[in-house]
Write a protein that holds these residues in place. Sequence first.
Motif, PDB file in Angstrom:
ATOM      1  N   SER A 263       0.850  -1.013   0.195  1.00 50.45           N
ATOM      2  CA  SER A 263       0.097  -0.109   0.177  1.00 50.45           C
ATOM      3  C   SER A 263       0.792   1.095  -0.034  1.00 50.45           C
ATOM      4  O   SER A 263       0.633   2.343  -0.642  1.00 50.45           O
ATOM      5  CB  SER A 263      -0.950  -0.070   1.248  1.00 50.45           C
ATOM      6  OG  SER A 263      -0.009  -0.229   2.354  1.00 50.45           O
ATOM      7  N   LEU A 264       2.030   1.166   0.691  1.00 51.98           N
ATOM      8  CA  LEU A 264       2.929   2.383   0.843  1.00 51.98           C
ATOM      9  C   LEU A 264       3.621   2.677  -0.570  1.00 51.98           C
ATOM     10  O   LEU A 264       3.587   3.893  -1.043  1.00 51.98           O
ATOM     11  CB  LEU A 264       4.000   2.095   1.925  1.00 51.98           C
ATOM     12  CG  LEU A 264       4.909   3.356   2.128  1.00 51.98           C
ATOM     13  CD1 LEU A 264       4.029   4.613   2.622  1.00 51.98           C
ATOM     14  CD2 LEU A 264       5.979   3.111   3.322  1.00 51.98           C
ATOM     15  N   ASP A 265       4.047   1.526  -1.301  1.00 48.18           N
ATOM     16  CA  ASP A 265       4.425   1.761  -2.799  1.00 48.18           C
ATOM     17  C   ASP A 265       3.466   2.571  -3.535  1.00 48.18           C
ATOM     18  O   ASP A 265       3.561   3.537  -4.156  1.00 48.18           O
ATOM     19  CB  ASP A 265       4.714   0.289  -3.463  1.00 48.18           C
ATOM     20  CG  ASP A 265       5.925  -0.346  -2.772  1.00 48.18           C
ATOM     21  OD1 ASP A 265       6.692   0.414  -2.164  1.00 48.18           O
ATOM     22  OD2 ASP A 265       6.068  -1.532  -3.311  1.00 48.18           O
ATOM     23  N   LEU A 266       2.153   2.143  -3.604  1.00 53.74           N
ATOM     24  CA  LEU A 266       1.047   2.585  -4.217  1.00 53.74           C
ATOM     25  C   LEU A 266       0.769   4.129  -3.945  1.00 53.74           C
ATOM     26  O   LEU A 266       0.578   4.869  -4.752  1.00 53.74           O
ATOM     27  CB  LEU A 266      -0.050   1.629  -4.082  1.00 53.74           C
ATOM     28  CG  LEU A 266      -1.338   2.076  -4.858  1.00 53.74           C
ATOM     29  CD1 LEU A 266      -1.199   1.995  -6.386  1.00 53.74           C
ATOM     30  CD2 LEU A 266      -2.629   1.161  -4.515  1.00 53.74           C
ATOM     31  N   ALA A 267       0.915   4.254  -2.574  1.00 56.46           N
ATOM     32  CA  ALA A 267       0.685   5.600  -2.192  1.00 56.46           C
ATOM     33  C   ALA A 267       1.524   6.424  -2.765  1.00 56.46           C
ATOM     34  O   ALA A 267       1.124   7.443  -3.253  1.00 56.46           O
ATOM     35  CB  ALA A 267       0.439   5.607  -0.723  1.00 56.46           C
ATOM     36  N   LYS A 268       2.825   6.070  -2.777  1.00 52.71           N
ATOM     37  CA  LYS A 268       3.841   6.967  -3.334  1.00 52.71           C
ATOM     38  C   LYS A 268       3.709   7.171  -4.670  1.00 52.71           C
ATOM     39  O   LYS A 268       4.242   8.236  -5.232  1.00 52.71           O
ATOM     40  CB  LYS A 268       5.214   6.269  -2.897  1.00 52.71           C
ATOM     41  CG  LYS A 268       5.782   6.313  -1.405  1.00 52.71           C
ATOM     42  CD  LYS A 268       6.877   5.693  -1.224  1.00 52.71           C
ATOM     43  CE  LYS A 268       7.426   5.666   0.220  1.00 52.71           C
ATOM     44  NZ  LYS A 268       8.632   5.167   0.527  1.00 52.71           N
ATOM     45  N   ALA A 269       3.265   6.123  -5.604  1.00 53.42           N
ATOM     46  CA  ALA A 269       2.804   6.287  -6.889  1.00 53.42           C
ATOM     47  C   ALA A 269       1.969   7.253  -7.228  1.00 53.42           C
ATOM     48  O   ALA A 269       2.021   8.071  -7.951  1.00 53.42           O
ATOM     49  CB  ALA A 269       2.767   4.762  -7.445  1.00 53.42           C
ATOM     50  N   LEU A 270       0.813   7.219  -6.374  1.00 51.95           N
ATOM     51  CA  LEU A 270      -0.163   8.030  -6.418  1.00 51.95           C
ATOM     52  C   LEU A 270       0.226   9.603  -6.255  1.00 51.95           C
ATOM     53  O   LEU A 270      -0.087  10.568  -6.884  1.00 51.95           O
ATOM     54  CB  LEU A 270      -1.419   7.857  -5.593  1.00 51.95           C
ATOM     55  CG  LEU A 270      -1.936   6.460  -5.972  1.00 51.95           C
ATOM     56  CD1 LEU A 270      -3.059   6.154  -4.748  1.00 51.95           C
ATOM     57  CD2 LEU A 270      -2.614   6.285  -7.297  1.00 51.95           C
ATOM     58  N   ALA A 271       1.145   9.790  -5.122  1.00 52.65           N
ATOM     59  CA  ALA A 271       1.556  11.153  -4.693  1.00 52.65           C
ATOM     60  C   ALA A 271       2.420  11.727  -5.816  1.00 52.65           C
ATOM     61  O   ALA A 271       2.603  12.923  -6.024  1.00 52.65           O
ATOM     62  CB  ALA A 271       2.495  11.086  -3.417  1.00 52.65           C
ATOM     63  N   LEU A 272       3.243  10.748  -6.735  1.00 53.86           N
ATOM     64  CA  LEU A 272       3.846  11.328  -7.805  1.00 53.86           C
ATOM     65  C   LEU A 272       3.077  11.593  -8.814  1.00 53.86           C
ATOM     66  O   LEU A 272       3.647  12.124  -9.901  1.00 53.86           O
ATOM     67  CB  LEU A 272       5.082  10.139  -8.304  1.00 53.86           C
ATOM     68  CG  LEU A 272       6.079   9.931  -7.356  1.00 53.86           C
ATOM     69  CD1 LEU A 272       6.925   8.472  -7.834  1.00 53.86           C
ATOM     70  CD2 LEU A 272       6.992  11.045  -7.193  1.00 53.86           C
ATOM     71  N   GLY A 273       1.737  11.201  -9.042  1.00 53.02           N
ATOM     72  CA  GLY A 273       1.128  11.890 -10.068  1.00 53.02           C
ATOM     73  C   GLY A 273       0.039  10.570 -10.903  1.00 53.02           C
ATOM     74  O   GLY A 273      -0.765  11.013 -11.591  1.00 53.02           O
ATOM     75  N   ALA A 274       0.253   9.397 -10.204  1.00 49.22           N
ATOM     76  CA  ALA A 274      -0.459   8.458 -10.787  1.00 49.22           C
ATOM     77  C   ALA A 274      -2.059   8.355 -10.571  1.00 49.22           C
ATOM     78  O   ALA A 274      -2.112   8.931  -9.450  1.00 49.22           O
ATOM     79  CB  ALA A 274       0.326   6.974 -10.574  1.00 49.22           C
ATOM     80  N   LYS A 275      -2.799   7.651 -11.082  1.00 55.93           N
ATOM     81  CA  LYS A 275      -4.232   7.692 -10.882  1.00 55.93           C
ATOM     82  C   LYS A 275      -4.669   6.326 -10.178  1.00 55.93           C
ATOM     83  O   LYS A 275      -5.696   6.194  -9.822  1.00 55.93           O
ATOM     84  CB  LYS A 275      -5.162   8.094 -11.771  1.00 55.93           C
ATOM     85  CG  LYS A 275      -4.870   9.640 -12.348  1.00 55.93           C
ATOM     86  CD  LYS A 275      -6.010  10.406 -12.506  1.00 55.93           C
ATOM     87  CE  LYS A 275      -5.927  11.854 -12.691  1.00 55.93           C
ATOM     88  NZ  LYS A 275      -6.860  12.587 -13.467  1.00 55.93           N
ATOM     89  N   ALA A 276      -3.781   5.227 -10.513  1.00 60.44           N
ATOM     90  CA  ALA A 276      -4.128   4.014  -9.941  1.00 60.44           C
ATOM     91  C   ALA A 276      -2.889   3.047 -10.149  1.00 60.44           C
ATOM     92  O   ALA A 276      -1.722   3.495 -10.922  1.00 60.44           O
ATOM     93  CB  ALA A 276      -5.187   3.213 -10.854  1.00 60.44           C
ATOM     94  N   GLY A 277      -2.819   1.812  -9.494  1.00 59.98           N
ATOM     95  CA  GLY A 277      -1.464   1.043  -9.754  1.00 59.98           C
ATOM     96  C   GLY A 277      -1.925  -0.189  -9.797  1.00 59.98           C
ATOM     97  O   GLY A 277      -2.544  -0.801  -9.293  1.00 59.98           O
TER      98      GLY A 277
END
Length: 342
Positions: A263-277
Amino acid sequence: MSRSTRKIDHINHALKTGQSRFHGFDDVTFVHNSIPESKVEAISLSSIIGELHLSSPIFINAMTGGGGEKTEQINREFAEVAAETGVAMAVGSQMSAIRDVEQRRSYQIVRKANPSGVVFANLGSEATVEQAKQAVDMLEANAMQIHLNIIQELVMPEGDRDFSNTLTRIESIVRHLDVPVVVKEVGFGMSKETVDRLASVGVSIVDIGGYGGTNFSKIENERRERRLSVFEDWGISTTCSILEACSVQKDVEVIASGGIQSSLDLAKALALGAKAGGFAGHFLRILTNQGQEALIKEIETMHMELRYILAAVQADNPLELMNVPIVLSGQTYHWASQRGID
Ligand code: FNR
């Protein structure tokens, strides 16, 4: 070698070679907020990507399908997990089923097991418009993934060697399909130049499929008699790819994948600008080694953890994560500086 034998090989070698941890998420840190005005129960996990409404930013990325009992079982089990947890799911390349009607069952089972879920069809960039329409119809798919896997093809002994006119074919598919088209990489990442070219032919969603998780150069090398080692460490890491794609000044939405395992990897991906992972190798390993119940538990736990992370940084939904402060370090920071991305 038949396509179904190759698919079983991919699954076995993906499980064996495993996931590396060079995706860059260790270079991203959330800036802690000691007084967030948030309520866990008010947090929604839904995300919107163009016309696609997702109840969760987590999705099961493209892996398998085609002839054979094992691929059919894996697809059915993933589809049942998707139905139970409400996450979207992509199937693996449907080209074998387009060429051979007998192989369709292992894909159609995905829709049967998950009648109202969000399902993505999948084909390579060699596909024609007609084939893409057939792939969507086969699954009553909500979206179409077109994968770019040039390095994998080069390392694959029986792979393609002619990559001309890819962009023209993608443009035709985007124009003629009634569902959104997602152009995805398979673990080598995308640059801003690539995303810009895709956007210029009408692509509005990309899944950057970054380097750092499943490594198809290594997987294909396991299937070669003589190793071709030049591409084993080739690619743009997932964090750098998200930054690259999000820096493009065109209307293009970014999905992250490549080595996402928590979940933390995904949250970081979203914080960088992604909308889903998208999760591929990590979910495959849990399903294969521990079974369906364990995967359902993993996704439910990640949903709970995501709510807690959102609460901690004061974000009401996953899309708000891109507005919270983060600090970049290491390779991701240096890459962004040299490439003029802030
Ligand atoms: C894949 N992947 C993939 N992608 C695609 O677009 N079409 C496909 O048919 C397949 N097949 C496939 C088989 C297996 C066994 C694996 C593990 C993966 C690639 C996948 O969707 C994803 O882009 C990469 O695996 C990177 O994500 P992970 O695995 O690091 O989460």
